[in-house]
Each structure stands twice: as structure tokens, then as C-alpha cells.
Design a protein around this motif. Structure first.
Motif, PDB file in Angstrom:
ATOM      1  N   MET A   1     -14.341   2.768   7.823  1.00 55.00           N
ATOM      2  CA  MET A   1     -16.049   1.978   8.140  1.00 55.00           C
ATOM      3  C   MET A   1     -16.501   2.870   6.971  1.00 55.00           C
ATOM      4  N   GLN A   2     -16.601   3.398   6.563  1.00 50.18           N
ATOM      5  CA  GLN A   2     -16.880   3.625   5.332  1.00 50.18           C
ATOM      6  C   GLN A   2     -15.962   4.033   4.071  1.00 50.18           C
ATOM      7  N   TYR A   3     -14.786   4.310   4.357  1.00 48.06           N
ATOM      8  CA  TYR A   3     -14.082   3.693   3.101  1.00 48.06           C
ATOM      9  C   TYR A   3     -13.588   2.932   2.493  1.00 48.06           C
ATOM     10  N   HIS A   4     -13.368   1.449   3.364  1.00 46.84           N
ATOM     11  CA  HIS A   4     -13.067   0.678   3.548  1.00 46.84           C
ATOM     12  C   HIS A   4     -13.794  -0.361   2.185  1.00 46.84           C
ATOM     13  N   ASP A   5     -12.666  -0.799   2.077  1.00 45.37           N
ATOM     14  CA  ASP A   5     -13.159  -1.982   0.244  1.00 45.37           C
ATOM     15  C   ASP A   5     -14.183  -1.001  -0.419  1.00 45.37           C
ATOM     16  N   THR A   6     -13.957   0.269  -0.894  1.00 44.66           N
ATOM     17  CA  THR A   6     -14.483   0.991  -1.425  1.00 44.66           C
ATOM     18  C   THR A   6     -13.450   1.592  -2.545  1.00 44.66           C
ATOM     19  N   TYR A   7     -13.494   2.267  -3.628  1.00 45.90           N
ATOM     20  CA  TYR A   7     -12.913   3.201  -4.719  1.00 45.90           C
ATOM     21  C   TYR A   7     -12.365   3.818  -4.345  1.00 45.90           C
ATOM     22  N   PHE A   8     -12.474   4.620  -3.073  1.00 42.35           N
ATOM     23  CA  PHE A   8     -11.834   5.689  -2.431  1.00 42.35           C
ATOM     24  C   PHE A   8     -10.196   4.981  -2.171  1.00 42.35           C
ATOM     25  N   ILE A   9     -10.722   3.429  -1.287  1.00 41.41           N
ATOM     26  CA  ILE A   9      -8.983   3.072  -1.409  1.00 41.41           C
ATOM     27  C   ILE A   9      -8.548   2.710  -2.577  1.00 41.41           C
ATOM     28  N   VAL A  10      -9.028   2.119  -3.168  1.00 34.39           N
ATOM     29  CA  VAL A  10      -8.570   1.900  -5.000  1.00 34.39           C
ATOM     30  C   VAL A  10      -7.620   3.293  -5.456  1.00 34.39           C
ATOM     31  N   ALA A  11      -8.072   4.207  -5.066  1.00 39.43           N
ATOM     32  CA  ALA A  11      -7.608   5.332  -5.381  1.00 39.43           C
ATOM     33  C   ALA A  11      -6.140   5.709  -4.239  1.00 39.43           C
ATOM     34  N   HIS A  12      -6.873   5.710  -3.125  1.00 39.12           N
ATOM     35  CA  HIS A  12      -5.875   6.538  -2.401  1.00 39.12           C
ATOM     36  C   HIS A  12      -4.484   5.174  -2.516  1.00 39.12           C
ATOM     37  N   PHE A  13      -4.247   3.711  -3.040  1.00 34.77           N
ATOM     38  CA  PHE A  13      -2.623   3.050  -3.489  1.00 34.77           C
ATOM     39  C   PHE A  13      -2.928   3.064  -4.586  1.00 34.77           C
ATOM     40  N   HIS A  14      -3.476   3.804  -5.510  1.00 34.43           N
ATOM     41  CA  HIS A  14      -2.743   4.045  -7.131  1.00 34.43           C
ATOM     42  C   HIS A  14      -2.304   5.205  -6.925  1.00 34.43           C
ATOM     43  N   TYR A  15      -3.121   6.089  -5.756  1.00 29.89           N
ATOM     44  CA  TYR A  15      -1.835   7.239  -5.870  1.00 29.89           C
ATOM     45  C   TYR A  15      -0.592   7.306  -5.257  1.00 29.89           C
ATOM     46  N   VAL A  16      -0.392   5.965  -4.275  1.00 29.72           N
ATOM     47  CA  VAL A  16       0.507   6.175  -3.594  1.00 29.72           C
ATOM     48  C   VAL A  16       1.909   4.952  -4.319  1.00 29.72           C
ATOM     49  N   LEU A  17       0.706   4.556  -4.856  1.00 29.45           N
ATOM     50  CA  LEU A  17       1.816   2.819  -5.810  1.00 29.45           C
ATOM     51  C   LEU A  17       2.264   4.063  -7.317  1.00 29.45           C
ATOM     52  N   VAL A  18       0.940   3.862  -7.779  1.00 30.62           N
ATOM     53  CA  VAL A  18       1.436   4.906  -9.511  1.00 30.62           C
ATOM     54  C   VAL A  18       1.730   6.029  -9.414  1.00 30.62           C
ATOM     55  N   THR A  19       1.993   6.948  -8.947  1.00 30.71           N
ATOM     56  CA  THR A  19       2.051   7.959  -8.789  1.00 30.71           C
ATOM     57  C   THR A  19       3.050   8.541  -7.478  1.00 30.71           C
ATOM     58  N   GLY A  20       3.527   7.224  -6.557  1.00 31.85           N
ATOM     59  CA  GLY A  20       4.394   7.165  -5.885  1.00 31.85           C
ATOM     60  C   GLY A  20       5.749   6.340  -6.163  1.00 31.85           C
ATOM     61  N   ALA A  21       5.494   4.560  -5.957  1.00 31.54           N
ATOM     62  CA  ALA A  21       7.064   4.151  -6.424  1.00 31.54           C
ATOM     63  C   ALA A  21       6.392   3.930  -8.199  1.00 31.54           C
ATOM     64  N   LEU A  22       5.927   3.970  -8.601  1.00 32.32           N
ATOM     65  CA  LEU A  22       6.089   4.049 -10.024  1.00 32.32           C
ATOM     66  C   LEU A  22       6.462   5.135 -10.806  1.00 32.32           C
ATOM     67  N   PHE A  23       5.842   6.373 -10.220  1.00 32.68           N
ATOM     68  CA  PHE A  23       6.994   7.721 -10.795  1.00 32.68           C
ATOM     69  C   PHE A  23       8.439   7.769 -10.489  1.00 32.68           C
ATOM     70  N   GLY A  24       8.777   7.445  -9.496  1.00 33.55           N
ATOM     71  CA  GLY A  24       9.804   7.166  -8.267  1.00 33.55           C
ATOM     72  C   GLY A  24      10.680   6.381  -9.344  1.00 33.55           C
ATOM     73  N   ILE A  25      10.167   5.387 -10.280  1.00 27.73           N
ATOM     74  CA  ILE A  25      11.024   4.372 -10.338  1.00 27.73           C
ATOM     75  C   ILE A  25      11.581   5.246 -12.165  1.00 27.73           C
ATOM     76  N   ILE A  26      10.470   5.747 -13.008  1.00 28.03           N
ATOM     77  CA  ILE A  26      10.458   6.429 -14.147  1.00 28.03           C
ATOM     78  C   ILE A  26      11.150   7.732 -13.442  1.00 28.03           C
ATOM     79  N   ALA A  27      10.890   8.716 -12.448  1.00 25.95           N
ATOM     80  CA  ALA A  27      12.748   9.415 -12.435  1.00 25.95           C
ATOM     81  C   ALA A  27      13.392   9.138 -12.694  1.00 25.95           C
TER      82      ALA A  27
END
Lengths: 414, 527, 48
Positions: free
Chosen positions: B379-405
Motif C-alpha cells: 500500500m506504501q510501495y505501490h506506484d512509487t520509485y521503489f517499484i521502478v527500482a525493483h523492476f529495473h533490478y529484475v529486468l536490467v540487471t536480470g534479463a538484460l544482464f542475462g542477454i549480455i552474458a
């Protein structure tokens, strides 16, 4: 039929599937709301961690790190949960990372490490599947308690309807009969224009100041009925510990009970179009006595406003009032210059429509235009405001209709 | 199709045809894989440049660069291009190149459909980008395009956006049908399912997810289209519809979608870590089961994106419990990777560096995901930059780093040359540091109360935004550098051996480097 | 049968014409699944 159907999900009893006996039992079982010594120590560690970081960065005041604790029981419970799961994550992270870092430093080929060949161990795998499950159950128990408390909006002392508009809030005090709009403060609005050249630091609480704050009494359970007039917005004051979507055609609810007078600020949290970033919320909590005084003042000024609709206004007064109303209610889309945004919001400057038949002009402003972003301002603005703003649109930005619309004309439409 | 294959069989030693038409008409899985990868890189650069606009506007409080409507259009197009243009096509490109090589198949099962799946993409991408030049501007309602902002209140260009999404979905569905048909029907004799490399397994599961959810996304945009143009009221309360139902339909697609983007990256990392730890993957079977469990759970947790829409409390409780359950199979995967490293004999070539960064940083993103699975805190995190940070950690350092690897891992096989070691390591350290400068402070911003998708902010958010923007510009620059490394590798360098990496396991390392135009025309024997 | 058979064992020659029939069958089945989910996304709203 259709209307009642679309309101269905908004009925509050639909939010509450458990009967009260079960709920009380659940709350007792879960020992809700207690802050245990363990949480207290964790909170202290959290603060220390933040402080050390801030001091190390050399600018303790400017850098913010953590969620505010807030000012209500619920917000403190939410904070407690947040810190609990944060520390669980930290411990788990350290454990896993320690293993990996140890391997990275010790089990490397250039140190002569020879690879083992083991590749499974049922025991280990069962343990590390079960362990996270147990931790998760331990988290779920207090989380359930907090969620049940957070969603329990029954037995409210005061009901306030909050309606989101592009891009302002309307507060309707259902018990007091007070209603007003709350928009971004005019000075802040000037600063935030693209390349305005004005310094955001020249005002306090940049983008978190409004013309008419919502005022509530302390020590009363206040229930907010949250809805929207156009797109989905989200009403969020972090100090209260929750946010709630404002969905057009549905009513959601939330509650709070404040114990200290104070000013709490928040913002719209759901993308709602162009000026999503510019519809703040300012909530002022007053003592019961101060609140009662405020209610009386509001009622008196509403009565004065209604009286002024009966007199005949002259052009200069309509134009100056109109400019003020235009800039708060219309300029967000049609722009201060009246030029609109091509393809999204039509121009008023030079518009044949705005200089043509006054009754058609009044109709669009009063009733809105179906299927577009043009709202029905009849429900939002007073007779004087509508008369003034329509007159302004017909005669400003180089428009030369030359006629006036009187408040009495608008009043006759109601 | 059968005649085409027969013709190939007759003279299977011929190389690639020359000229531009080679790429237009190609049915070769390696060519199509290359096309996919370059397309995704172009989209990644365009989407990245949009991110630079966002970070430039957010560098300081006040509006200096763009107007709010264009800013919203930037966040929207950045999200759409990165998800549908960069990450997904890159994963399909890797699948095209590697799946036939890893299961000993001569090509994908449906080569002509493969060509079509790819060639839809540039047109869909161009159509999506062209909306930016239309009157009223491009889509400006967020990549999640919630109704009614995307229906009644959206610019006319939205209809082109809808058509582009339909085409992208069509391409994805055909691509995944191809993957499933290939994996189920084309494995070399002896390559049983439980012998398949983990990358193939994760892609097989991903393909099933795609087939289930891309049609649902198509349904959502079709309903938008009819709501906008043909007077229906699926998502309009005034006509008896429900805007929240849009979110249910969208997230029924959207949640599996995030696993579509991350599962193949899990597969990549599960290939790389054993290679450079010189030790078999720990818990192969449990990895397969964990991937399947994650895929299954991804279908029944969607409404955790919607804790604040006003669901009944029983629904919120259910979605909270189901969501935190995902932590279990995900934790199993991380533990397995750690156990694979344990008592291995590790070296740290560029692919391994990226894979290790993936494990560390994805784990951080996983933990913030767990935090927001807890409904009351969300209820506090929703739609804040905390969410932005979270999904960029899983998609940039996750998916993208996986692709670059993956690119660093298989580039010697594709080009015949090793990427320059010094430059690759520079690229890695530059990216790994700047990506944290970019995204880590966004956790603080979100917790302190900064909503996402705002073009301007209050002064208490100023410092971290400036830090984040500096990290963003640095990270962006690093990826331009990646382009030069790839081009340099294609043009030459240290010759790669057939095995490429010491003692690497898998069929792809048994063929020549660079991989010949046709491989495994006669199926290999799997022991 | 081919589809199921392929899942169970992989002793199929990739160039076998039977395998091509298997591909076709796989495509048809998966396309039907996709269409099914597309239609189902509308049914999702049917009881509203």
C-alpha cells in the motif's frame, strides 16, 4: 440497472467477507498492533543504518532513505512490517552472498582449486525449499493482521468523499455538506511550467502545496470514499500508511484516525494524464474545536458565494474572475495562452466555436463533451465561476465575441 | 517446405547466399537469430535514448527539457520498446541461434514461419515509433495503458499503437509455436527431455507462457479498440463496464510476461555458471521443476499489481499468499547457482562476470519483489520509485544482464573470434557500477514518497534523482561501447577454438567456430 | 500420437517425414490454444 451494477463492487460490505466474530477472533489470535521488543530493536538498527549512511555522505538533511513511520497506528504497523521483511531479506542476502563470495575467492582456478563433481543432494534441497516456506508463513501472519485492520472501514465518525479529476481533487464532506476543489498552489503552478526560469527552491514544499487543503478533526475515525470523475487516480498521503485508487464509476474506501494536529502532504500516485505530477494532496488535522470553527467558516463563505450569483456583473469583474478560474480549471488542458495542444486538447484562442453561439458554448462547459476529456464543469464550478470563465474564453486571447454571460443565466440551467 | 529441406540435404555444404536478399528471404535459424539480435539492439538503443530524456528531465527539480505530455510519452515508449522491442526479441534471437545447436537439430521446425515472425517486427516497431510524429503525440498512458486513460482520454495515435501491439503479439505467438515444435519434435536421437540443456528447458516453458498470455493481451487491446471506435463499453463504467477489469486482463498477461523476460535469462545463467565453475549444474532436476513452478505460479498471482484498486480483502489475502510463494522456487534457483559455484574451479571470463552480476543483482530485485508481495506494505510501495527500482533490478540487471552474458558466451561460436578481453571487462565493470548508481537510489526515492511517472518532483527528492541521472547517463554510454565491442569482434580478433571455453559441455561446442551455415544435418549421437 | 510419442522418447530422425506431420500437428494444437486464450479473455468479462 446498469448504474446499480457498476456501483456494485464499491459497496463497503462487499469488502468485508468475514463476520465480526471471526474477525475479532482473528485479531486476538494474531495479536495485532503490538510492537514487540524485537521490532523495536530492528527499528532502532534501521534508523542507525540510515543515519550512518547519511552522515557518511556528508549531508544528513538532504538525503532521504527510508519510508516514513507515519502518524497513525496503521502506518506504524505497515512500517513495522516493511522493516521486518527488510531485515529478513538482509539476513537471507548476507547468507547467500557470503557463500557465493567465499566461493569466488576460495574456489578459483588460479588458486589451484580442483572442481568437485557433486551435483545434487536431496537433503540439502529439501531443507532449502522448506526453510523459505517457514519464513514466509512467519511473515504472512502479521501481514494478514495488518491488512485486515487496514481494510476495516466500519464505524466511521466522519465520511469524506474524495473525487479525482484531471488534475485536482474534490472533497465532499458528506456529513457537513461542505464541498470544494483542491488544486496545486498558483505560485507552484507558475514555477513548474516548462522552462519557467523560476526557482523551485523559492517556495516551501514545492509541488506539495494546494489552494484548499482537506481539513479533518483528530481523534475521530474518518472514512474516505474515493472515486474519480474521469480516469483512474490514486489518493496517497504517505503519513497515513496507505494509498487507494480512485476509479471512475466505483467507490473505494479507506480510513484513518489521527491523534496529533499537523499538516500531511501527498500526491496522486496513479498516472492520470499530462499533469499527473501536479495534483498534490495537503491534509490538515485540527483539534475538534478548531475543526468546528473551520466548518462554520466554510459554510459562511459558501453562502456568500451563492448570494453573489444573484447580482448583475460587469465585464471587468467577469474577466478578472474568469481569468482566475480559467487558470485553475481550464489551463491544464487548453493552456494559459488558450492555444490548446494540437490533436489532444482543442484551442480556444481564435476558435469559431468560442466566439459563436453562447448557448452552445455554455452547454459544452456545463455538460462536458461525451467521449472526450472535456469534463462537465456544471457540477464543479459555481454559477459565478462558470459565467466568468465562459465570458473570459469568449473575450480573451484575442477572441472578440464581445458578449457577457451572467451568473443568473447559469443559475437558470440548474 | 519438404522440397526446400530436401534441396538442402542434397548439397548441405553450401554457405550463406550473398546480398541483402539473403536476409529478407532467409529461413536459416542462424540468420534469423542474428536479425532478431540486431533488431533488439536497435530498439534497445532507441528505448535507451528515451530513458536518457527521462533522466535528463529528472536531473533537477523544475521542468527544463520537455513538456509533461511528451515526458509521459517517453516513459510509455521507453517501457514498450524495452519490453516488446528489446528484451523479448533478444531472447527469441538467442533461442533461434542456440536451441537447434543445443538439441542437435538442423534448423527450427518451421523455418518459413520463422522468417515471417521476424519480419513482422520491424514493421510493428516502425508503426509504434511513428505514433510519436502524429498529431497529439504518441501513447502517453504508461506501458501498462490502463483504461480509461488509454481509451476515452487518449490521442488518436492510440489506434496505431493497438495495431502495433497486435502485430508484436502475433510475432511472439508464432515464434513460441516454433520453439515448442522444435524442442518437442526436432531433438537429436538420445536427447531426452531431461537431458536438454537448461536454456532449452527455460525457453520451452517460456514459449508455453507466451502462447497462453499473448492472446490475452491481444484480447485486451481488441477491447480497447472497440471501446474507442465502435461504441462498446468493456472498460467504461458509464456503459456498464469496468475499468478495473482492464487491469485484471492486462495483468493476467503482464505477470507471466515478466517471467517470459526472465526465465530464458535463468537458462543462460544456468549454462554459464557450470561452464566457468567447471562443475555440473547443481540440482538440474530441481531447476527444471522450479522453473515450471514459477511458470505455473505466474498465472495465479497477477492481482498483486493491483493491491490498491479496491479488491475485496479476501482477494487481497489470496494474492498476497500466492505471491510470496514464488519466493520459494526462485530461492531454490539462487541456492542451486550458489551450490554450483561451491567447490568449483572458477575463472572469470566476461560471460561469467555478467552471470555473477546477474545472480547478485537479480537476488536484490527478488527481495524487493518479496517486500512488495506483502500487501499492507505494498500500500506504501505501490506506484512509487521503489517499484521502478525493483523492476529495473529484475529486468536490467536480470534479463538484460542475462542477454549480455549470453552474447559474450556465444559470440565466439557465432563469429569465430573472442571479444577483446580488456574491453569486455571494462564494459562489465563500467556497467555493473553505473547500473547501481542509476537504480539503487531509486529505492530511497520510492520509500521517501516519490511517485513514479512524474516529470517534476519536490525538493526532498532532488539529490538522489541527480545521482540516479548521472548513473543513467554513464550506463547508457556503456551500452554504446558494447556496440563497438560487438562490431570489433565480428571484424576479427583472437581466433576461437571449437570448444570456445575450457571443457564447456553441450552440443554447440562440438561444431566449428564460427558455426557453419548448416549444422547437424545428420543428427549427432547423444550418449 | 506423434506429438505425445515425441515427448516420451526422442528416437525420431529429424528429417523423417513423420516428424514434419508432427510439426504440423503441434502448430495446429498450439494455435488452437492461442485462439482459446484470446476468446477466453473476453469471457473473463462476460459475467460483469
Amino acid at each position: 440497472m446498469l448504474a446499480s451494477k457498476s456501483w456494485r463492487a464499491g459497496h463497503t460490505n462487499a469488502h468485508w467477507p468475514l463476520d465480526s466474530q471471526t474477525r475479532i477472533f482473528a485479531l486476538q489470535l494474531l495479536n495485532i498492533g503490538e510492537i514487540t521488543p524485537v521490532t523495536r530493536i530492528k527499528n532502532l538498527l534501521g534508523t542507525l543504518f540510515g543515519a550512518v549512511f547519511a552522515i557518511a555522505s556528508g549531508d544528513a538533511a538532504a538525503y532521504v532513505f527510508n519510508m516514513p513511520k507515519g502518524v497513525t497506528d496503521i502506518s506504524r504497523q505497515v512500517y513495522g512490517l516493511h522493516m521486518m521483511i527488510f531485515w529478513i531479506s538482509v539476513v537471507a542476502c548476507i547468507a547467500v552472498f557470503a557463500v557465493m563470495i567465499y566461493s569466488i575467492f576460495m574456489h578459483r582456478k588460479d588458486k589451484g582449486a580442483v572442481a568437485s563433481t557433486f551435483h545434487e543432494s536431496t537433503t540439502v534441497e529439501v531443507i532449502w525449499t522448506t526453510l523459505p516456506m517457514l519464513v514466509l508463513i512467519a511473515v504472512a501472519v502479521p501481514a494478514t493482521a495488518t491488512l485486515l485492520a487496514l481494510e476495516d472501514t466500519r464505524n466511521a465518525d466522519l465520511n469524506i468523499q474524495v473525487t479525482g479529476f484531471q488534475w485536482k481533487w474534490r472533497y465532499t464532506y458528506l456529513d457537513e455538506g461542505i464541498e470544494f476543489f483542491s488544486t496545486l498552489d498558483a505560485e507552484h503552478n507558475k514555477i513548474r511550467q516548462v522552462r519557467s526560469g523560476l526557482d523551485p527552491a523559492s517556495v516551501e514544499h514545492y509541488l506539495m502545496e494546494v489552494d484548499n487543503p482537506i481539513v479533518v478533526p483528530i481523534n475521530q475515525k474518518i472514512r474516505f470514499l474515493i472515486t474519480s470523475n474521469d480516469v483512474i487516480h490514486n489518493w496517497w498521503v504517505p503519513a497515513l500508511g496507505w494509498k487507494q485508487d480512485a476509479v471512475p464509476g466505483f467507490i473505494n474506501d479507506g480510513w484513518t484516525e489521527l491523534s496529533e494536529p499537523g499538516t500531511y502532504r501527498g500526491k496522486c500516485a496513479e498516472l492520470c494524464g499530462k499533469d499527473h505530477g501536479f495534483m498534490p494532496i495537503v491534509l490538515i488535522a485540527k483539534t475538534e474545536a478548531d475543526y468546528a470553527t473551520w466548518v462554520d467558516e466554510q459554510k459562511a463563505s459558501a453562502a456568500a458565494e451563492a448570494n453573489s450569483a444573484d447580482r448583475v456583473w460587469d465585464m471587468a469583474d467577469l474577466m478578472s474572475k474568469g481569468e482566475q478560474v480559467y487558470n485553475t480549471s481550464c489551463a491544464g488542458c487548453h493552456q494559459v495562452s488558450g492555444a490548446g495542444l494540437p490533436g489532444v486538447f482543442p484551442a480556444i484562442a481564435g476558435s469559431a466555436f468560442a466566439m459563436g453561439d453562447p448557448s452552445a458554448h455554455i452547454d459544452v462547459v456545463f455538460n462536458g463533451a461525451t467521449g472526450t476529456a472535456m469534463q462537465a464543469f456544471g457540477a464543479q464550478l459555481s454559477d459565478v465561476d462558470l459565467a466568468a470563465v465562459i465570458t473570459y474564453e469568449r473575450n480573451a486571447f484575442g477572441n472578440d465575441a464581445g458578449d457577457m454571460v451572467q451568473p443568473a443565466t447559469i443559475k437558470a440551467l440548474r | 517446405m519438404s522440397t526446400a529441406t530436401a534441396a538442402h540435404d542434397d548439397h548441405h555444404d553450401h554457405g550463406a547466399p550473398a546480398g541483402l536478399m539473403r536476409w529478407v528471404y532467409t529461413t536459416n535459424h542462424k540468420d534469423i537469430g542474428t536479425l532478431y539480435l540486431w533488431f533488439s539492439f536497435v530498439m534497445f538503443m532507441i528505448g535507451g535514448s528515451f530513458a536518457m530524456v527521462i533522466r535528463a528531465e529528472l536531473f533537477m527539480p523544475g521542468m527544463q527539457v520537455v513538456d509533461p505530455q511528451f515526458f509521459n510519452s517517453m516513459t510509455t515508449m521507453h517501457g514498450l520498446l524495452m519490453v516488446f522491442g528489446a528484451i523479448m526479441p533478444a531472447m527469441v534471437g538467442l533461442a533461434n541461434w542456440q536451441i537447434p545447436l543445443m538439441i542437435g537439430a538442423p534448423d527450427m521446425a518451421l523455418p518459413r514461419m520463422n522468417n515471417w515472425s521476424f519480419w513482422i517486427l520491424p514493421f510493428a516497431g516502425t508503426m509504434l515509433l511513428s505514433t510519436m510524429f502524429m498529431e497529439g503525440g504518441g501513447p502517453a498512458f504508461g506501458w501498462t495503458f490502463y483504461a480509461p486513460l488509454s481509451t476515452t482520454f487518449a490521442p488518436d495515435s492510440t489506434d496505431f499503437f493497438i495495431f502495433a501491439i497486435h502485430m508484436l503479439g502475433f510475432s511472439s505467438i508464432m515464434g513460441s509455436i516454433n520453439v515448442i515444435a522444435t524442442v518437442l519434435n526436432m531433438r537429436a536421437p538420445g536427447m531426452t527431455l531431461m537431458k536438454m540443456p537448461l536454456f532449452v528447458w527455460t525457453w520451452l516453458i517460456t514459449a508455453f507462457l507466451l502462447i497462453a498470455v499473448m492472446p490475452v493481451l491481444a484480447g485486451a487491446v481488441t477491447m480497447m479498440l472497440t471501446d474507442r471506435n465502435f461504441g462498446t463499453s468493456f472498460f467504461s463504467a458509464a456503459g456498464g463496464g469496468d475499468p478495473v477489469m482492464f487491469q485484471h486482463v492486462f495483468w493476467f498477461f503482464g505477470h507471466p510476461e515478466v517471467y517470459i523476460m526472465i526465465l530464458p535469462a535463468f537458462g543462460v545463467v544456468s549454462q554459464i555458471i557450470p561452464t566457468f565453475a567447471r562443475k555440473p549444474l547443481f540440482g538440474y532436476a530441481s531447476m527444471v521443476y522450479a522453473t515450471a513452478s514459477i511458470a505455473f505460479l505466474s498465472f495465479i498471482v497477477w492481482a498483486h499489481h493491483m493491491f490498491t484498486v479496491g479488491m475485496p480483502v479476501a482477494g487481497e489475502l489470496y494474492f498476497m499468499y500466492a505471491t510470496v510463494m514464488i519466493a520459494v522456487p526462485t530461492a531454490v534457483k539462487v541456492f542451486n547457482w550458489a551450490a554450483t559455484m561451491w567447490r568449483g574451479s572458477m575463472t572469470f571470463e566476461p560471460p561469467m562476470l555478467w552471470a555473477l552480476a546477474f545472480v547478485f543483482l537479480f537476488t536484490l530485485g527478488g527481495f524487493t519483489g518479496l517486500m512488495m508481495g506483502v500487501a499492507p506494505s505494498d500500500m506504501q510501495y505501490h506506484d512509487t520509485y521503489f517499484i521502478v527500482a525493483h523492476f529495473h533490478y529484475v529486468l536490467v540487471t536480470g534479463a538484460l544482464f542475462g542477454i549480455i552474458a549470453a552474447v559474450y558466451y556465444w559470440l565466439p561460436k557465432w563469429t569465430g573470434y573472442y571479444p577483446d578481453d580488456r574491453l569486455s571487462k571494462l564494459h562489465f565493470w563500467w556497467s555493473a557500477i553505473s547500473v547501481n548508481v542509476l537504480f539503487f537510489p531509486q529505492h530511497f526515492l520510492g520509500l521517501a514518497g516519490m511517485p513514479r511517472r512524474i516529470p517534476d518532483y519536490s525538493l526532498q527528492f532532488a539529490d538522489w534523482n541527480m545521482v540516479s541521472s548521472i548513473g543513467g547517463f554513464a550506463f547508457g554510454l556503456g551500452q554504446v561501447f558494447f556496440f563497438f565491442i560487438i562490431v570489433k569482434t565480428i571484424r576479427g580478433g583472437e581466433k576461437a577454438t571449437d570448444e570456445c571455453w575450457e571443457d564447456a559441455q553441450g552440443l554447440e561446442w562440438t561444431i566449428a567456430s564460427p558455426a557453419p551455415y548448416h549444422t547437424f544435418v545428420t543428427p549427432p549421437e547423444i550418449k | 500420437m506423434i506429438l505425445v510419442g515425441d515427448v516420451m522418447s526422442s528416437d525420431v530422425d529429424p528429417n523423417d517425414p513423420v516428424r514434419k506431420a508432427g510439426n504440423r500437428r503441434t502448430v495446429v494444437i498450439l494455435l488452437l490454444v492461442a485462439v482459446g486464450f484470446y476468446v477466453a479473455s473476453f469471457l473473463f468479462l462476460a459475467d460483469r
